[in-house]
Scaffold this active site. Sequence first.
Site, PDB file in Angstrom:
ATOM      1  N   LYS A   1       1.285  -1.528   0.168  1.00  0.00           N
ATOM      2  CA  LYS A   1       0.319   0.180  -0.487  1.00  0.00           C
ATOM      3  C   LYS A   1       1.132   1.581  -0.121  1.00  0.00           C
ATOM      4  CE  LYS A   1      -4.972  -1.233   1.564  1.00  0.00           C
ATOM      5  NZ  LYS A   1      -5.276  -0.505   2.554  1.00  0.00           N
TER       6      LYS A   1
ATOM      7  N   GLU B   1     -20.657  -6.209   7.598  1.00  0.00           N
ATOM      8  CA  GLU B   1     -21.346  -5.852   8.154  1.00  0.00           C
ATOM      9  C   GLU B   1     -22.703  -7.192   9.221  1.00  0.00           C
ATOM     10  OE1 GLU B   1     -19.381  -3.232   5.568  1.00  0.00           O
ATOM     11  OE2 GLU B   1     -21.250  -5.050   5.900  1.00  0.00           O
TER      12      GLU B   1
ATOM     13  N   ARG C   1     -25.555  -2.973   4.025  1.00  0.00           N
ATOM     14  CA  ARG C   1     -26.128  -4.246   3.734  1.00  0.00           C
ATOM     15  C   ARG C   1     -26.870  -5.402   5.120  1.00  0.00           C
ATOM     16  NH1 ARG C   1     -21.338  -4.654   0.238  1.00  0.00           N
ATOM     17  NH2 ARG C   1     -20.127  -6.318   2.248  1.00  0.00           N
TER      18      ARG C   1
END
Length: 615
Positions: free
Chosen positions: A281, A363, A391
Amino acid sequence: MSRLQEIQDGANIKSFTMEQLEQLCEEIRQEILRVVTVNGGHLSSNLGSVELIVGIHYVYDLPVDKLLFDVGHQCYAHKLLTGGVERFRTLRRLDGLCGFPKREESEYDAFGSGHSGTAVSAALGYARAAAIRHEKSDCVALVGDGAFMDGPCMEAMNDAGRSELPLVVLLNDNNMSISRNVGALSDYLNRLRSNKGYWRFKGHTANFLKRIPVVGHKLHDMIYQLKNSIKYLFVKGQFFEALGFTYLGPIGGHNLPDIIRHLTRARNLERPVLLHAVTQKGHGYKPAEEKPDIFHGVAPYMVENDESINRVSYTGVVGQTLCDLAQGGAEMAVITAAMRDGTGVARFGEEYPAQFYDVGIAEEHAVTMAAGLAAGGVTPYFAVYSTFLQRAYDQIVHDVALQNLHVVILCSHAGLVGEDGATHHGAFDLSYCSHIPHMTILAPSCAEELEMMLRWSKDAQGPVLIRYPKTGCTAMHSLVPLQKGAWQVVSLAHKARAVVFAVGSMVSLAMIAADTLALEGIDIEVVNCRQVKPLPDRMLEKYAHLPIVTLEENAVIGGFGALVALRYAQMGHTVHLLPIGLGDEFVPHGSCTQLLHRCGLDVEGLCRSIKDFIG
């Protein structure tokens, strides 16, 4: 000569030499840094995926072949390659380029995404559509390691592995601990297993063995098990092999020649393939390499200053207050779904690790686990963005509300969130939660009121949702203690011509509008409707004789205004009511100020609407 300029002038990167491709990667990285410095955006993920995306564009024939992004926050290099430098410099600006894949913007954006867990499912849908239509089209799903463990992604992998269709899942792994590749042997096995002749030979051999009388099937099974046992000694990825994917890798995700070589092998195989690439990253920009989480999503000028603009933070209030509650001995737990920094609960995780659970991008699991915690006698606080809470709707209904369990949902980033756009606006939480039985919904008008609500929720009953915007504000009015069923009048008018029932972030707007209208001789009263559900009948009765404006930063269809209108009808009142909120459309990206103005949710728009309403 600039390679980016060559592309803008119509050059195809397939004609580039390897040296030119690597120069192109460096120019893309510098342009991403330049634009994010000014416009803000996702930095670490995009710097880390440049070589992967250049490799895909080099090997595949886009847009005939399809590239699909999971989450989509790693698509900036793709945007540069397909839209040009000048267009890319409008990134995240009002009426400019979206920061996520968007089908309306480009034929190269095969599938819109902003949430996790979509790419493999959509790629499989594309592959099956091509098969039905007898078309030749390969599909690549670029999936980050965080998104990869999402439930829908796993469901899609389970289905795609048995499809035998030309589909490549490129796993962009920038976090997992990966052992070193086993060198020449691993490369040899990858070449062998990605060779069409190998798969034809394998099929012929299996058929031959099975046709041997009596012992054929047993001999086939014995050799198959022995082959797998030996292969698993040397080849990582047996999990993916078990799902039906050919596993290639891990490879270096910044080694462009290796990426191109393996993508070519994966494409030639013409079956489901998992290509595992290890990336860093923030690659190429040292501050982002050292602090990838901080530089995941950055505000304008953060790249240069290495700090964000200080503003009143609701998330800071959440972190501090939850720590205070735990210090006071509350039997509680805090849950987040891979958003510990964005929701403000990172501090709680550091101070109370035994009571903190980051479940990853899951979630649905988070809500049901919270229900289990509540059933076990612990008060769970689930901190989540409004857009991601969508979600878990079924789990809120079935696992929490139906059992009337005391779960507190901290619904952050409610309302318009700005430059991230339609996929991230929290425009629907009042609509999809207000009709759920047993649910108490609170909306603070300021940071101080949020703290009050958090403390109140500890001893509440049943499910509680507290919704608050991305950026907070200090109180514009004196606060009274929170009592169930009570609203607070925050702008009193002697001879009110109308009343504004304002929710959360809209309270301060309504108060400013009331002061503005008073200068024109129009007196209106403003009520802070800090408890959206249940509605206080006593307050509704008090204002039934006046023209009523409801004001919310939520979809007006099915939102707070609709709830108020329904309750008045149930009480037998015929009222003159104007609901103001977000319209029946998806709001685009831009600054919050620009978007609120466009939606009529600024002082000018509100004053105009009120004057038109009361004549």
